[in-house]
Design an enzyme around this catalytic site. Structure first.
Site, PDB file in Angstrom:
ATOM      1  N   TYR A   1       1.508   0.881  -2.700  1.00 43.67           N
ATOM      2  CA  TYR A   1       2.798   1.417  -2.228  1.00 43.67           C
ATOM      3  C   TYR A   1       2.528   2.756  -1.526  1.00 43.67           C
ATOM      4  O   TYR A   1       3.095   3.794  -1.876  1.00 43.67           O
ATOM      5  CB  TYR A   1       3.791   1.633  -3.377  1.00 43.67           C
ATOM      6  CG  TYR A   1       3.943   0.466  -4.311  1.00 43.67           C
ATOM      7  CD1 TYR A   1       4.949  -0.470  -4.103  1.00 43.67           C
ATOM      8  CD2 TYR A   1       3.090   0.306  -5.400  1.00 43.67           C
ATOM      9  CE1 TYR A   1       5.109  -1.541  -4.972  1.00 43.67           C
ATOM     10  CE2 TYR A   1       3.229  -0.770  -6.260  1.00 43.67           C
ATOM     11  CZ  TYR A   1       4.241  -1.688  -6.048  1.00 43.67           C
ATOM     12  OH  TYR A   1       4.391  -2.728  -6.906  1.00 43.67           O
TER      13      TYR A   1
ATOM     14  N   CYS B   1       9.540   6.937  -9.557  1.00 42.96           N
ATOM     15  CA  CYS B   1      10.824   7.597  -9.294  1.00 42.96           C
ATOM     16  C   CYS B   1      11.895   7.056 -10.236  1.00 42.96           C
ATOM     17  O   CYS B   1      13.077   7.358 -10.072  1.00 42.96           O
ATOM     18  CB  CYS B   1      11.221   7.404  -7.836  1.00 42.96           C
ATOM     19  SG  CYS B   1      11.265   5.688  -7.340  1.00 42.96           S
TER      20      CYS B   1
HETATM   21  N1  SAH Z   1       3.247   6.843  -1.838  1.00 38.39           N
HETATM   22  C1  SAH Z   1       4.098   7.083  -0.700  1.00 38.39           C
HETATM   23  C2  SAH Z   1       5.353   6.209  -0.654  1.00 38.39           C
HETATM   24  C3  SAH Z   1       6.098   5.996  -1.917  1.00 38.39           C
HETATM   25  S1  SAH Z   1       7.689   5.252  -1.743  1.00 38.39           S
HETATM   26  C4  SAH Z   1       4.450   8.546  -0.621  1.00 38.39           C
HETATM   27  O1  SAH Z   1       4.201   9.298  -1.547  1.00 38.39           O
HETATM   28  O2  SAH Z   1       4.966   8.973   0.406  1.00 38.39           O
HETATM   29  C5  SAH Z   1       7.389   3.572  -2.118  1.00 38.39           C
HETATM   30  C6  SAH Z   1       6.788   2.804  -0.973  1.00 38.39           C
HETATM   31  O3  SAH Z   1       6.606   1.467  -1.412  1.00 38.39           O
HETATM   32  C7  SAH Z   1       7.642   2.719   0.278  1.00 38.39           C
HETATM   33  O4  SAH Z   1       6.867   3.116   1.381  1.00 38.39           O
HETATM   34  C8  SAH Z   1       7.997   1.217   0.384  1.00 38.39           C
HETATM   35  O5  SAH Z   1       8.084   0.757   1.719  1.00 38.39           O
HETATM   36  C9  SAH Z   1       6.842   0.579  -0.329  1.00 38.39           C
HETATM   37  N2  SAH Z   1       7.055  -0.750  -0.923  1.00 38.39           N
HETATM   38  C10 SAH Z   1       8.191  -1.287  -1.418  1.00 38.39           C
HETATM   39  N3  SAH Z   1       7.956  -2.488  -1.966  1.00 38.39           N
HETATM   40  C11 SAH Z   1       6.623  -2.729  -1.819  1.00 38.39           C
HETATM   41  C12 SAH Z   1       5.764  -3.808  -2.210  1.00 38.39           C
HETATM   42  N4  SAH Z   1       6.243  -4.863  -2.849  1.00 38.39           N
HETATM   43  N5  SAH Z   1       4.459  -3.713  -1.907  1.00 38.39           N
HETATM   44  C13 SAH Z   1       3.967  -2.624  -1.261  1.00 38.39           C
HETATM   45  N6  SAH Z   1       4.731  -1.589  -0.871  1.00 38.39           N
HETATM   46  C14 SAH Z   1       6.045  -1.626  -1.149  1.00 38.39           C
END
Ligand code: SAH
Length: 495
Positions: free
Chosen positions: A328, A427
């Site tokens: 993610y 979160c």
């Molecule tokens: N680590 C990053 C983003 C965290 S927010 C930071 O600190 O900026 C969570 C992220 O997970 C988002 O970018 C969203 O698009 C992504 N996401 C949501 N569902 C997901 C999934 N099933 N697999 C991979 N990424 C996902």
């Protein structure tokens, strides 16, 4: 309890949306605008069998933790929910929320939590912390355009340029845009009819660079005299920077349009049309540089993000040669942060554009030890693990999922990869606790927990957890148990 009934209640807890919670003869009331310690006469707005919603009619004894909100519109605006509670108490409440979830849902004992929980990391100055704002534009009762924020649980726009949690420079941008659209007769978007041109004003400001982006989201392809507006915004932003109170050198780096002609709640469309400057701004988290476009996901509280990432880095305990997965990963912010100290980092993210940004950001920083994959973590990881015929390993796996947490299939793959450490950035404490419980049953023990406040005056709390591999490095035995009823109650805000 029935609708419109007036009762006196003592507020004893805070719910997920920052509302006060109190009990009257065993009946639970969720009271908007009330805080722990208030004794209030409240009016019941909605009554269910065992719980109901109410609003304050009269404060009989205000809580000693009440403070005067900084924002004039704080009671109406949906952006903040807790400006009237002292910041110190907000932090205490958030730390408690994390602890309660880990105890009730995660099954961690009081003693275990006392050992592993670090104090919550709060903000030094809990105002003007956001680097991104999206102001909806609409038509007011007097027929004139309004810009500001949605009221809580509605799409009524509260006219407000000078928001207490936004970057201060926004306060001069909105009035310029508003005066311009009135002068040139540019129509504001009507959500119900789907007519009118200007839908939203998006601003982004680099925390360290003070580079400013203004992006107008429009229901069309053209914005009349956009160059003139860009010039006016540029002057306002730069003059604001020269003001003795701010003494920051703000520069307008980007003025652009975003086309969104769909009748939808989604704010941004995909097409970006430059008007002035670039279509991105640059900013830093620690020593890492990032380019941010209107469409990029980027953490909104830069002062706290670096504290959060440093905590993740501390828990990852890297010495240079490790293989790390960052699941993610968004635009690769945590990945690149960890890549500074790791051998090789792999990032996985579901939004392909974010992965493109992550790759660009790696190049921008001259980092060659980070590789990124687009796809759902729960698809990509098990597939890669199968392809490797079970030989894929990692030293550290970091996850930062959205509120719903991780899928079990992903957690199973993580466990199969036998990392020494799992760093879980969350979160949502309830889903974090559920996943921690699952990982606990598979041999991962919670070693450290640190809540971080990323969103002062709202009910949200971010948490970083370190889990250690018990099979390779066994620790004291900790009893685990989970009660799904408890989980659902906490999740639904009933506890
Ligand atoms: N680590 C990053 C983003 C965290 S927010 C930071 O600190 O900026 C969570 C992220 O997970 C988002 O970018 C969203 O698009 C992504 N996401 C949501 N569902 C997901 C999934 N099933 N697999 C991979 N990424 C996902």
């Amino acid at each position: 309890m029935v609708k419109n009934q007036i009762v006196t209640v003592t507020i004893e807890d805070i719910g997920n949306d920052g509302e006060g919670i109190g009990k009257v003869e065993g009946y639970t009331l969720f009271v908007k605008g009330a805080i722990i310690g208030d004794v209030a006469k409240v009016k019941v707005l909605k009554a269910k069998k065992t719980y109901g919603y109410a609003k304050v009619e009269e404060l009989i004894t205000p809580s000693p933790d009440r403070v005067t909100p900084r924002c004039a519109v704080s009671g109406r605006c949906g952006g903040c929910q807790m400006q009237h509670l002292s910041y110190e108490k907000q932090l205490a409440h958030k730390a408690d929320k994390v602890k309660n979830c880990l105890q009730r849902i995660g099954g961690l004992s009081e003693e275990h939590l006392a050992e592993v929980m670090e104090p919550i990391i709060g903000m030094d100055e809990p105002f003007h912390y956001r680097n991104k704002a999206q102001y909806p534009v609409g038509i007011g009762r007097d027929g004139k355009p309004v810009m500001g924020f949605y009221a809580g649980h509605s799409h009524n726009i509260i006219d407000c340029a000078d928001c207490a949690i936004q970057e201060p420079v926004n306060a001069v941008i909105l009035p310029v845009v508003k005066a311009f659209i009135e002068e040139y007769g540019v129509s504001a978007y009507d959500e119900e009819k789907g007519t009118g041109l200007l839908r939203h004003v998006l601003t982004r400001v680099g925390f360290h660079t003070k580079e400013v982006m203004v992006c107008l989201i429009i229901n069309g392809k053209k914005f009349p005299k956009a160059e003139i507006l860009a010039e006016r915004v540029k002057t306002a932003v730069e003059e604001f920077g020269l003001n003795a109170d701010t003494s920051c050198r703000y520069t307008l780096k980007s003025f652009c349009l975003n086309v969104n002609t769909a009748k939808t709640n989604v704010i941004l469309g995909n097409e970006i049309l430059p008007v002035y400057g670039e279509t991105y701004i640059t900013d830093y988290i620690g020593d890492i540089k990032y380019q941010i476009s209107p469409l990029s996901f980027y953490q909104v509280n830069p002062e706290q993000t670096v504290k959060l990432y440093n905590k993740a880095l501390e828990y990852a305990d890297l010495s240079g040669g490790e293989t790390v997965w960052d699941l993610y990963c968004g635009i690769g912010t945590i990945s690149l942060f960890l890549a500074q100290k790791a051998g090789q980092v792999y990032g996985v993210e579901i939004v392909p554009q974010a992965i493109e940004d992550a790759k660009k950001n790696a190049v921008l920083n001259g980092m060659t030890n980070a590789e990124f994959f687009a796809g759902a973590a729960e698809d990509v990881m098990p597939a890669k693990y199968r392809e490797s015929k079970g030989s894929m390993r990692a030293d550290v796996i970091c996850v930062d999922p959205p509120r719903k947490g991780c899928e079990e299939s992903l957690l199973d793959t993580i466990v199969a990869m036998e990392p020494e450490r799992i760093v879980y950035v969350s979160c949502d404490p309830a889903t974090l606790a559920r996943d921690v419980k699952y990982l606990g049953e598979k041999g991962y023990l919670v070693k450290k927990v640190c809540p971080v406040d990323q969103f002062a005056h709202t009910g949200h709390v971010e948490t970083v957890v370190l889990l250690g591999n018990q099979k390779t490095k066994p620790d004291s035995h900790i009893k685990l148990s989970v009660d799904m009823d408890e989980f659902n109650k906490v999740k639904n805000g009933e506890k």
